[in-house]
Design a protein around this motif. Sequence first.
Motif, PDB file in Angstrom:
ATOM      1  N   HIS A   1       6.749  -5.649  -4.281  1.00  0.00           N
ATOM      2  CA  HIS A   1       7.781  -4.802  -3.681  1.00  0.00           C
ATOM      3  C   HIS A   1       7.400  -3.323  -3.753  1.00  0.00           C
ATOM      4  O   HIS A   1       8.140  -2.483  -4.265  1.00  0.00           O
ATOM      5  CB  HIS A   1       9.130  -5.029  -4.384  1.00  0.00           C
ATOM      6  N   LEU A   2       6.229  -3.021  -3.219  1.00  0.00           N
ATOM      7  CA  LEU A   2       5.695  -1.667  -3.262  1.00  0.00           C
ATOM      8  C   LEU A   2       5.539  -1.100  -1.860  1.00  0.00           C
ATOM      9  O   LEU A   2       5.491  -1.831  -0.878  1.00  0.00           O
ATOM     10  CB  LEU A   2       4.329  -1.667  -3.961  1.00  0.00           C
ATOM     11  N   THR A   3       5.449   0.205  -1.791  1.00  0.00           N
ATOM     12  CA  THR A   3       5.133   0.863  -0.535  1.00  0.00           C
ATOM     13  C   THR A   3       3.620   0.841  -0.332  1.00  0.00           C
ATOM     14  O   THR A   3       2.848   0.551  -1.259  1.00  0.00           O
ATOM     15  CB  THR A   3       5.610   2.315  -0.539  1.00  0.00           C
ATOM     16  N   LYS A   4       3.204   1.166   0.872  1.00  0.00           N
ATOM     17  CA  LYS A   4       1.772   1.203   1.166  1.00  0.00           C
ATOM     18  C   LYS A   4       1.064   2.209   0.281  1.00  0.00           C
ATOM     19  O   LYS A   4      -0.032   1.942  -0.243  1.00  0.00           O
ATOM     20  CB  LYS A   4       1.557   1.543   2.640  1.00  0.00           C
ATOM     21  N   VAL A   5       1.668   3.372   0.076  1.00  0.00           N
ATOM     22  CA  VAL A   5       1.052   4.408  -0.756  1.00  0.00           C
ATOM     23  C   VAL A   5       0.925   3.931  -2.198  1.00  0.00           C
ATOM     24  O   VAL A   5      -0.115   4.149  -2.850  1.00  0.00           O
ATOM     25  CB  VAL A   5       1.876   5.711  -0.701  1.00  0.00           C
ATOM     26  N   GLN A   6       1.956   3.273  -2.722  1.00  0.00           N
ATOM     27  CA  GLN A   6       1.902   2.788  -4.100  1.00  0.00           C
ATOM     28  C   GLN A   6       0.801   1.753  -4.288  1.00  0.00           C
ATOM     29  O   GLN A   6       0.067   1.782  -5.281  1.00  0.00           O
ATOM     30  CB  GLN A   6       3.251   2.184  -4.500  1.00  0.00           C
ATOM     31  N   VAL A   7       0.689   0.833  -3.331  1.00  0.00           N
ATOM     32  CA  VAL A   7      -0.349  -0.200  -3.430  1.00  0.00           C
ATOM     33  C   VAL A   7      -1.735   0.433  -3.420  1.00  0.00           C
ATOM     34  O   VAL A   7      -2.602   0.074  -4.220  1.00  0.00           O
ATOM     35  CB  VAL A   7      -0.220  -1.212  -2.271  1.00  0.00           C
ATOM     36  N   ILE A   8      -1.948   1.381  -2.528  1.00  0.00           N
ATOM     37  CA  ILE A   8      -3.253   2.036  -2.444  1.00  0.00           C
ATOM     38  C   ILE A   8      -3.565   2.783  -3.739  1.00  0.00           C
ATOM     39  O   ILE A   8      -4.693   2.733  -4.252  1.00  0.00           O
ATOM     40  CB  ILE A   8      -3.300   2.980  -1.231  1.00  0.00           C
ATOM     41  N   ASP A   9      -2.566   3.484  -4.298  1.00  0.00           N
ATOM     42  CA  ASP A   9      -2.762   4.203  -5.561  1.00  0.00           C
ATOM     43  C   ASP A   9      -3.180   3.246  -6.677  1.00  0.00           C
ATOM     44  O   ASP A   9      -4.106   3.525  -7.447  1.00  0.00           O
ATOM     45  CB  ASP A   9      -1.484   4.935  -5.973  1.00  0.00           C
ATOM     46  N   ILE A  10      -2.482   2.105  -6.776  1.00  0.00           N
ATOM     47  CA  ILE A  10      -2.754   1.156  -7.841  1.00  0.00           C
ATOM     48  C   ILE A  10      -4.124   0.497  -7.651  1.00  0.00           C
ATOM     49  O   ILE A  10      -4.888   0.323  -8.609  1.00  0.00           O
ATOM     50  CB  ILE A  10      -1.638   0.092  -7.916  1.00  0.00           C
ATOM     51  N   LEU A  11      -4.461   0.143  -6.418  1.00  0.00           N
ATOM     52  CA  LEU A  11      -5.766  -0.465  -6.154  1.00  0.00           C
ATOM     53  C   LEU A  11      -6.898   0.528  -6.415  1.00  0.00           C
ATOM     54  O   LEU A  11      -7.948   0.157  -6.962  1.00  0.00           O
ATOM     55  CB  LEU A  11      -5.828  -0.973  -4.719  1.00  0.00           C
TER      56      LEU A  11
END
Length: 307
Positions: A117-127
């Motif tokens: 349940h993340l935004t695109k920006v959050q997923v990219i940051d975490i990856l």
Amino acid sequence: MSSSTLVQRIVATIKQRIQLGELGVGSHLSGQKVADDFQVSRSPAREALMVLAEQGYLEQLPNRGFFVIDPPVEPLADKDRVVSLEEPEEYYRMAEDWLNDAIPEEVTEQFLRQRYHLTKVQVIDILNLASRVGWAEQKPGYGWRFLNVAKTPETLEQIYKVRSLIEPAALLEPGYRHDPEKLKKLKKDQQELLDGGIETLPADVLIKTGVHFHEEFIKLSGNPIYHMILVQLNKMRRLLEYRAMVNRQRMYRQCKEHVQMIELVERGDNLEAAHLMRRHLSGSFAEKSPILQLREEYLAEISEKGK
């Protein structure tokens, strides 16, 4: 309220400063001050302050800003559990799933967005964070691949083997800098733990203080490659160690050994300090067995639920 990676990192850093006493009760924090400190806009800075107020670390006074108050008392059951102050919660949820084979080796950003349940920006940051640590990589063209590095108990053992090679060797470098002020500061930090901090500081702060000692101590070698390798190893082992329970009694011995190493270096006996460092790291790995046992118990629990 948004749980963006940036906001969570600001919250985690300020919380740690409060727990370490760097920000005492009554310290004033404003949105602009935090924005300047973290070099961000006022919006995430103020959002972080609001989160800290909701969590009971700050009090907001009308037209005056935010002030540090006595931090909330942790539940006894959670006192010794390590909870990272470094990365957002979703990062560790993803790591936990990968460690326990709950997600596939190759994934898409869309899959991760839906699962956590993340935004695109959050997923990219975490990856990107996982990529920098070394357990994920972007596939050519499309998607991401998780790597086996730092996933197994065997990897944890390998990390400590490498540390037992480089940290003693760093003490024997010809260009080793005997920096009296740095050694004095490191010794003071360890003595404060022995004088009460071990019993009162949160588990994650104790872990971070230990990491800080080893990373600052190895810097004195004068060889920046040693420090670079150790920082990377410490990032990798957090994946396996963050679910651990801190054994506060064992930390007394570890802190005493830290002080002994500092005193040996102060006397110019780096050879004996290197011998002690090697024994120290061997003992540290032996004490990681509760972490490995914890993971085995977790896997057994998951298996039982699946029956």
